[in-house]
Write an enzyme that holds these catalytic residues in place. Structure first.
Site, PDB file in Angstrom:
ATOM      1  N   HIS A 242      -9.082  -3.943  -1.933  1.00  0.00           N
ATOM      2  CA  HIS A 242      -8.102  -3.167  -1.167  1.00  0.00           C
ATOM      3  C   HIS A 242      -8.504  -1.680  -1.127  1.00  0.00           C
ATOM      4  CE1 HIS A 242      -3.745  -2.131  -0.108  1.00  0.00           C
ATOM      5  NE2 HIS A 242      -4.273  -0.951  -0.427  1.00  0.00           N
ATOM      6  N   GLU A 243      -8.827  -1.138  -2.312  1.00  0.00           N
ATOM      7  CA  GLU A 243      -9.169   0.294  -2.381  1.00  0.00           C
ATOM      8  C   GLU A 243     -10.507   0.567  -1.699  1.00  0.00           C
ATOM      9  OE1 GLU A 243      -6.746   1.965  -3.104  1.00  0.00           O
ATOM     10  OE2 GLU A 243      -5.586   0.519  -4.256  1.00  0.00           O
TER      11      GLU A 243
ATOM     12  N   HIS B 162     -10.210   1.144   1.898  1.00  0.00           N
ATOM     13  CA  HIS B 162      -9.767   2.499   2.281  1.00  0.00           C
ATOM     14  C   HIS B 162     -10.963   3.428   2.501  1.00  0.00           C
ATOM     15  CE1 HIS B 162      -5.420   2.375   2.102  1.00  0.00           C
ATOM     16  NE2 HIS B 162      -5.394   1.900   0.872  1.00  0.00           N
TER      17      HIS B 162
ATOM     18  N   CYS C 274       0.854  -1.192   0.000  1.00  0.00           N
ATOM     19  CA  CYS C 274       0.000   0.000   0.000  1.00  0.00           C
ATOM     20  C   CYS C 274       0.884   1.233   0.000  1.00  0.00           C
ATOM     21  CB  CYS C 274      -0.891  -0.016   1.238  1.00  0.00           C
ATOM     22  SG  CYS C 274      -2.012   1.387   1.356  1.00  0.00           S
TER      23      CYS C 274
HETATM   24 ZN    ZN Z   1      -3.744   1.013  -0.022  1.00  0.00          ZN
END
Ligand code: ZN
Length: 181
Positions: free
Chosen positions: A143-144, A147, A101
Site C-alpha cells: 500500500h505504502e 504511494h 488510507c
Molecule cells: Zn495510504
C-alpha cells in the site's frame, strides 16, 4: 521538536506524483522528515505512511503495524522506516483484505495484494536492509509503496461494489473477527 504534518487528501496532485529517491539519508532534512512522519502517523492512528502523503515527493515510507481504533486486529511490530524501498520478489498467491488510507478518509476497500514479498531498503542509519514480509505487514508495504508511484488503494480495488464506508467496515470486522488474526 517534531511537528504533525498535514495529510494530503484524495484529489491533491501530490498523491499522484512519482516520488524521487533520497541520495543521502544523513542530510538533516531527511531525519526531520522521518521524525515528523512518525509523529503524524502516531497521531492519526495509521499503520503506515508514505512521504508523498505529506506532500514530500521522496521515496520514504514507514510501516508500523499495531492494533488501534482503525485496525483493531493488526499485528504488532516495531515501526520500520524504509528509504528507497524496492520489491525483490513476491509470492504468486494473492489475498484480498480491507484497506483504508489516511488520504482517503471514511472509505474502505477490498484490495488484492501479494501474500508474501521480499524487499530491500535503506534504513535511517544508511545501512541496506533486506526483509521478507507476509500477510498484513506485506499488505501495508505494498500500500505504502504504491504511494511512491502515485497510486492509492482505490486504483487496486477490482469493483466499486467492494468499497464500503468506515462505519460499515467496522461492523463487518466485528462480526468476523473470529476469522482474523
Ligand atoms: Zn495510504
Amino acid at each position: 521538536m517534531t511537528e504533525t504534518l498535514q495529510i494530503s487528501q484524495l484529489g491533491d496532485s501530490a498523491l499522484r506524483q512519482i516520488a524521487q529517491p533520497i541520495n543521502n539519508v544523513h542530510e538533516s532534512w531527511v531525519q526531520t522528515l522521518i521524525n515528523n512522519l512518525m509523529t503524524t502517523l502516531v497521531k492519526s492512528n495509521g499503520v503506515g505512511i508514505a512521504a508523498p502523503q505529506v506532500s514530500a515527493p521522496y521515496q520514504l515510507i514507514i510501516v508500523a503495524s499495531r492494533p488501534n481504533l482503525r485496525y483493531p486486529n493488526a499485528p504488532t511490530m516495531l515501526p520500520t522506516v524504509m528509504i528507497n524501498p524496492r520489491s525483490l520478489t513476491h509470492s504468486q498467491e494473492m489475498a484480498k483484505d480491507w484497506e483504508g488510507c489516511l488520504s482517503v478518509p471514511g472509505i474502505r476497500g477490498l484490495v488484492p495484494r501479494y501474500r508474501a514479498i521480499a524487499i530491500e531498503y535503506t534504513a535511517p542509519d544508511g545501512t541496506m536492509q533486506q526483509q521478507e514480509l507476509t500477510d498484513f505487514v506485506a499488505r501495508i508495504f505494498q500500500h505504502e509503496f504504491d504511494h511512491l508511484n502515485g497510486l492509492v488503494f482505490l486504483d487496486r480495488v477490482e469493483s466499486t461494489q467492494e468499497l464500503v464506508t468506515e462505519q460499515e467496515y467496522l461492523k463487518r470486522i466485528v462480526s468476523t473477527s473470529a476469522d482474523l488474526k
